[in-house]
Design a protein around this motif. Sequence first.
Motif, PDB file in Angstrom:
ATOM      1  N   ARG A 142     -21.239  -1.226  57.051  1.00 51.14           N
ATOM      2  CA  ARG A 142     -20.049  -1.262  55.762  1.00 51.14           C
ATOM      3  C   ARG A 142     -19.683  -2.686  55.189  1.00 51.14           C
ATOM      4  O   ARG A 142     -19.493  -2.801  54.232  1.00 51.14           O
ATOM      5  CB  ARG A 142     -18.677  -0.284  56.085  1.00 51.14           C
ATOM      6  N   VAL A 143     -19.112  -3.346  56.568  1.00 48.10           N
ATOM      7  CA  VAL A 143     -18.970  -4.935  56.348  1.00 48.10           C
ATOM      8  C   VAL A 143     -20.115  -5.635  55.614  1.00 48.10           C
ATOM      9  O   VAL A 143     -19.691  -6.432  54.660  1.00 48.10           O
ATOM     10  CB  VAL A 143     -18.395  -5.493  57.568  1.00 48.10           C
ATOM     11  N   ALA A 144     -21.143  -5.704  55.956  1.00 46.42           N
ATOM     12  CA  ALA A 144     -22.320  -6.244  55.668  1.00 46.42           C
ATOM     13  C   ALA A 144     -22.738  -5.933  53.937  1.00 46.42           C
ATOM     14  O   ALA A 144     -22.626  -6.688  53.392  1.00 46.42           O
ATOM     15  CB  ALA A 144     -23.528  -6.174  56.474  1.00 46.42           C
ATOM     16  N   ILE A 145     -22.785  -4.772  53.913  1.00 46.39           N
ATOM     17  CA  ILE A 145     -23.264  -4.118  52.402  1.00 46.39           C
ATOM     18  C   ILE A 145     -21.898  -4.380  51.722  1.00 46.39           C
ATOM     19  O   ILE A 145     -22.091  -4.772  50.352  1.00 46.39           O
ATOM     20  CB  ILE A 145     -23.544  -2.625  52.499  1.00 46.39           C
ATOM     21  N   ASN A 146     -20.881  -4.255  52.207  1.00 44.19           N
ATOM     22  CA  ASN A 146     -19.504  -4.731  51.053  1.00 44.19           C
ATOM     23  C   ASN A 146     -19.776  -6.063  50.725  1.00 44.19           C
ATOM     24  O   ASN A 146     -19.246  -6.553  49.600  1.00 44.19           O
ATOM     25  CB  ASN A 146     -18.184  -4.500  51.983  1.00 44.19           C
ATOM     26  N   GLY A 159     -32.837  -3.726  60.233  1.00 43.56           N
ATOM     27  CA  GLY A 159     -33.901  -2.872  59.491  1.00 43.56           C
ATOM     28  C   GLY A 159     -33.041  -2.239  58.325  1.00 43.56           C
ATOM     29  O   GLY A 159     -33.740  -1.999  57.241  1.00 43.56           O
ATOM     30  N   VAL A 160     -31.915  -1.643  58.401  1.00 41.96           N
ATOM     31  CA  VAL A 160     -31.312  -0.885  57.295  1.00 41.96           C
ATOM     32  C   VAL A 160     -30.931  -1.929  56.387  1.00 41.96           C
ATOM     33  O   VAL A 160     -31.000  -1.812  55.131  1.00 41.96           O
ATOM     34  CB  VAL A 160     -29.909  -0.362  57.854  1.00 41.96           C
ATOM     35  N   LEU A 161     -30.226  -3.256  56.764  1.00 39.80           N
ATOM     36  CA  LEU A 161     -29.822  -4.048  55.654  1.00 39.80           C
ATOM     37  C   LEU A 161     -31.170  -4.775  55.055  1.00 39.80           C
ATOM     38  O   LEU A 161     -30.943  -5.251  54.019  1.00 39.80           O
ATOM     39  CB  LEU A 161     -28.948  -5.236  56.699  1.00 39.80           C
TER      40      LEU A 161
END
Length: 136
Positions: free
Chosen positions: A84-88, A123-125
């Motif tokens: 959440r922090v990274a995608i935000n 992988g997700v990011l």
Amino acid sequence: MSRKDAREFVMKYMYQMDINQEYNLNDLELLLEEEKIDLDDREFIDKSLNLLITNVDNLDTIIEKFLKGWTTSRIPRIDLAILRVAINEINNLEDIPVGVSINEAVDMAKRYSTEESYRFINGVLGSYYRSLEDKK
């Protein structure tokens, strides 16, 4: 406090809100005072947490799109907070390079989660970032 430490503070606070299922900043000021966090870091933390709270459902929708057969309810809460922090940051904080957000997320996973989590988070990011690049 460095930006890295401020980011970790945000992740830990997000994790705490998720565990308690209370997405608010009621005790934030007290924690900031206890940690003796300077004004610049307070502004980053406050902005990040407000964006996270406002966009948590959208962030989870994005994360689920890239989980490949998983849901956010099945992944460790700490991994969810890190994602959440990274995608935000990627979506809402243009002054932070995408690579920095991804690298910091991977580092937090190495420090706070399981041995395999950093690969999963990377992988997700990475998949999310490639999807953004494909749209350009």
